[in-house]
Design a protein around this motif. Structure first.
Motif, short mmCIF file in Angstrom:
data_model
loop_
_atom_site.label_atom_id
_atom_site.label_comp_id
_atom_site.label_asym_id
_atom_site.label_seq_id
_atom_site.Cartn_x
_atom_site.Cartn_y
_atom_site.Cartn_z
N ILE A 176 0.84 -1.20 0.00
CA ILE A 176 0.00 0.00 0.00
C ILE A 176 0.88 1.25 0.00
CG2 ILE A 176 -1.63 1.35 1.38
CD1 ILE A 176 -2.86 -1.29 2.30
N TYR A 177 1.91 1.24 0.83
CA TYR A 177 2.79 2.42 0.92
C TYR A 177 3.51 2.68 -0.40
CZ TYR A 177 6.64 5.41 2.40
OH TYR A 177 7.55 6.44 2.50
N VAL A 178 4.00 1.62 -1.04
CA VAL A 178 4.79 1.80 -2.25
C VAL A 178 3.91 2.14 -3.45
CG1 VAL A 178 6.31 0.65 -3.91
CG2 VAL A 178 6.66 0.32 -1.46
N PHE A 179 2.87 1.32 -3.68
CA PHE A 179 2.11 1.43 -4.93
C PHE A 179 0.94 2.41 -4.85
CE2 PHE A 179 4.19 -2.70 -5.28
CZ PHE A 179 4.73 -2.60 -6.54
N PRO A 189 -6.79 1.46 0.12
CA PRO A 189 -7.58 0.45 0.85
C PRO A 189 -8.97 0.98 1.21
CG PRO A 189 -5.99 1.47 2.32
CD PRO A 189 -5.73 2.04 0.97
N THR A 190 -9.79 1.19 0.19
CA THR A 190 -11.12 1.77 0.39
C THR A 190 -12.23 0.73 0.29
OG1 THR A 190 -11.24 2.33 -1.97
CG2 THR A 190 -10.38 4.01 -0.47
N GLY A 191 -11.88 -0.55 0.28
CA GLY A 191 -12.90 -1.59 0.16
C GLY A 191 -12.79 -2.34 -1.14
N ARG A 192 -13.91 -2.91 -1.56
CA ARG A 192 -13.92 -3.73 -2.78
C ARG A 192 -14.09 -2.89 -4.04
NH1 ARG A 192 -18.18 -8.46 -1.97
NH2 ARG A 192 -17.05 -9.28 -3.81
N LEU A 193 -14.54 -1.65 -3.91
CA LEU A 193 -14.75 -0.77 -5.05
C LEU A 193 -14.23 0.62 -4.73
CD1 LEU A 193 -18.44 -1.75 -5.98
CD2 LEU A 193 -16.38 -2.41 -7.23
N ASP A 194 -14.07 1.44 -5.79
CA ASP A 194 -13.73 2.84 -5.58
C ASP A 194 -14.87 3.54 -4.87
OD1 ASP A 194 -11.28 2.57 -6.91
OD2 ASP A 194 -12.21 2.97 -8.86
N ILE A 195 -14.52 4.60 -4.17
CA ILE A 195 -15.53 5.38 -3.46
C ILE A 195 -16.51 5.98 -4.46
CG2 ILE A 195 -15.92 7.39 -1.99
CD1 ILE A 195 -13.20 6.91 -0.75
N GLY A 196 -17.79 5.78 -4.22
CA GLY A 196 -18.82 6.28 -5.12
C GLY A 196 -19.34 5.25 -6.10
N PHE A 224 -11.58 -5.55 -9.68
CA PHE A 224 -10.35 -6.28 -9.96
C PHE A 224 -9.13 -5.50 -9.48
CE2 PHE A 224 -6.78 -7.23 -12.81
CZ PHE A 224 -6.64 -8.58 -12.57
N SER A 225 -9.12 -4.20 -9.72
CA SER A 225 -7.96 -3.38 -9.32
C SER A 225 -7.79 -3.36 -7.80
CB SER A 225 -8.11 -1.95 -9.85
OG SER A 225 -9.25 -1.31 -9.28
N HIS A 226 -8.91 -3.42 -7.08
CA HIS A 226 -8.82 -3.44 -5.62
C HIS A 226 -8.38 -4.80 -5.09
CE1 HIS A 226 -10.46 0.44 -4.11
NE2 HIS A 226 -10.93 0.52 -5.35
N LEU A 227 -8.37 -5.81 -5.94
CA LEU A 227 -7.93 -7.14 -5.51
C LEU A 227 -6.47 -7.41 -5.85
CD1 LEU A 227 -10.98 -9.40 -6.49
CD2 LEU A 227 -10.11 -8.99 -4.18
N ILE A 228 -5.85 -6.56 -6.66
CA ILE A 228 -4.49 -6.83 -7.13
C ILE A 228 -3.51 -6.93 -5.96
CG2 ILE A 228 -2.55 -5.93 -8.46
CD1 ILE A 228 -4.56 -4.79 -10.44
N LEU A 229 -3.44 -5.90 -5.13
CA LEU A 229 -2.49 -5.91 -4.02
C LEU A 229 -2.83 -6.99 -2.98
CD1 LEU A 229 -1.72 -2.11 -3.44
CD2 LEU A 229 -0.51 -3.79 -4.84
N PRO A 230 -4.10 -7.16 -2.58
CA PRO A 230 -4.40 -8.26 -1.64
C PRO A 230 -4.04 -9.63 -2.20
CG PRO A 230 -6.23 -6.71 -1.72
CD PRO A 230 -5.28 -6.32 -2.80
N VAL A 231 -4.31 -9.85 -3.49
CA VAL A 231 -4.00 -11.15 -4.09
C VAL A 231 -2.49 -11.36 -4.15
CG1 VAL A 231 -4.01 -12.42 -6.27
CG2 VAL A 231 -6.12 -11.42 -5.40
#
Length: 368
Positions: A176-179, A189-196, A224-231
């Motif tokens: 999270i800090y780097v990317f 880290p705003t959840g499964r989707l972008d805010i809004g 999908f983009s919100h899953l990249i770093l967790p995955v």
């Protein structure tokens, strides 16, 4: 034209295999039922040993003592633990997992929203491990090789040393800090989707799939983009045992006599690797099944770090607030998930290895 004797024999063999599989699964499920009852009972008793009055916690510190006493009667807290457990089981068989006193919502409804988020994370993480780390392990198990293979072996050695020493939550925070903070190329880290963003119409509960099925590709990409770093976090940390097992078993197979014989016969490198992987596959499948169970535990912290609102994060919140019903439901779901994974692994062995008798397990064959 009538069937030949070979065709009839083939049909009987297939029917016999299906009967053996069904019999094996039936016997395993007979074992699963008492296991689930025992796990539920132990969890129920341990939770009841936690400090605090469930009725007071549910109603809050400002509730009158009369209201607390009435709630204690409704929760059967004045009766024995066995009576309380029996009442809990009856509600459970009716699909009632209880009520969260923190949220005031039915745990069943909470789980229907959160379980798909966790399964989506675990599924994609496992797919990445199988699609990336297993081919990587096969490539680095080849004897000799050119400059590229030697370079990959050095990377593999470094990965094997680092992956086992990195805590998953620390790696998640680092990514999270780097990317996100420094480079700004990954979502926060705003959840499964972008805010809004509005969640897609529910079909599977997987936002990536539901977005595609509904034609809402912006939502699918956001999910999908919100899953990249967790995955990446999940696959990097928990893919190490699968990678090491595959590499070890492949190297062992490639040193076997039948491999040297295949090389003398002039078989292609790809054919030899295929034969070697067939021999290494059972061990790889076993460790993959074990790691699949660990992925659920790993998702607990990763979901909290990335705010994915899955069942793992739900369990952490329940533990910190002493919310009994969600804790019991999470333990039950984790037990069912683990047992189903182990059943799938044992079923593979049952089909592939005739030494496994009905009702047996991989461990029995390993001891034979």
């Amino acid at each position: 034209m009538g069937e030949s004797g070979r065709e009839r024999s083939s049909k009987w063999i297939r029917a016999g295999i299906i009967v053996r599989i069904l019999r094996y699964v039936g016997r395993r499920f007979l074992i699963v039922i008492p296991q689930m009852l025992l796990i539920s009972l132990v969890t129920f008793i341990l939770i009841r040993m936690l400090p605090g009055d469930p009725a007071r916690l549910e109603l809050g510190p400002l509730a009158s003592q009369d209201a607390v006493d009435r709630r204690r009667l409704e929760l059967l807290l004045d009766e024995s633990v066995i009576s309380q457990f029996w009442a809990y089981l009856k509600r459970l068989f009716q699909g009632d997992f209880g009520t969260s006193w923190v949220n005031g919502s039915q745990v069943r409804d909470d789980l229907s929203l959160r379980v798909p988020a966790t399964l989506e994370l675990i599924t994609i993480g496992l797919v990445v491990v199988l699609a990336v780390f297993i081919p990587f392990a096969i490539a680095t198990s080849i004897r000799g090789g050119g400059i590229v293979v030697r370079f990959l072996k050095k990377i593999a050695y470094g990965y094997g040393m680092v992956a086992g020493a990195l805590p998953d939550f620390w790696l998640g925070l680092l990514l999270i800090y780097v990317f996100f903070v420094k480079l700004g190329i990954a979502p926060g880290p705003t959840g499964r989707l972008d805010i809004g963003e509005t969640p897609p119409d529910r079909v599977t509960g997987f936002y990536t799939i539901d977005g595609i099925l509904g034609g809402n590709f912006s939502v699918a990409w956001s999910a999908f983009s919100h899953l990249i770093l967790p995955v990446i976090t999940l696959a990097f940390v928990y893919g190490a045992p699968i990678f090491k097992m595959t590499q070890s078993k492949m190297a062992e197979a490639l040193r076997a006599d039948y491999t040297y014989y295949a090389e003398v016969l002039g078989l292609s490198r790809s054919r030899i690797l295929l034969y070697a992987f067939r021999n290494a596959a059972p061990s790889v499948i076993v460790i993959s099944g074990v790691i699949s169970g660990y992925l659920l535990g790993g998702a607990v912290l990763i979901e909290s770090v990335f705010n994915l609102n899955g069942v793992g994060q739900y369990a952490v919140q329940a533990v910190t607030t002493a919310d009994y019903a969600p804790i019991q439901a999470f333990v039950l779901i984790a037990a069912v998930f683990t047992m189903l994974v182990y059943l799938a692994v044992d079923l593979f062995y049952f089909i592939s290895d005739p030494r496994v008798e009905s009702g047996g397990s991989v461990l029995e064959v390993a001891d034979a």
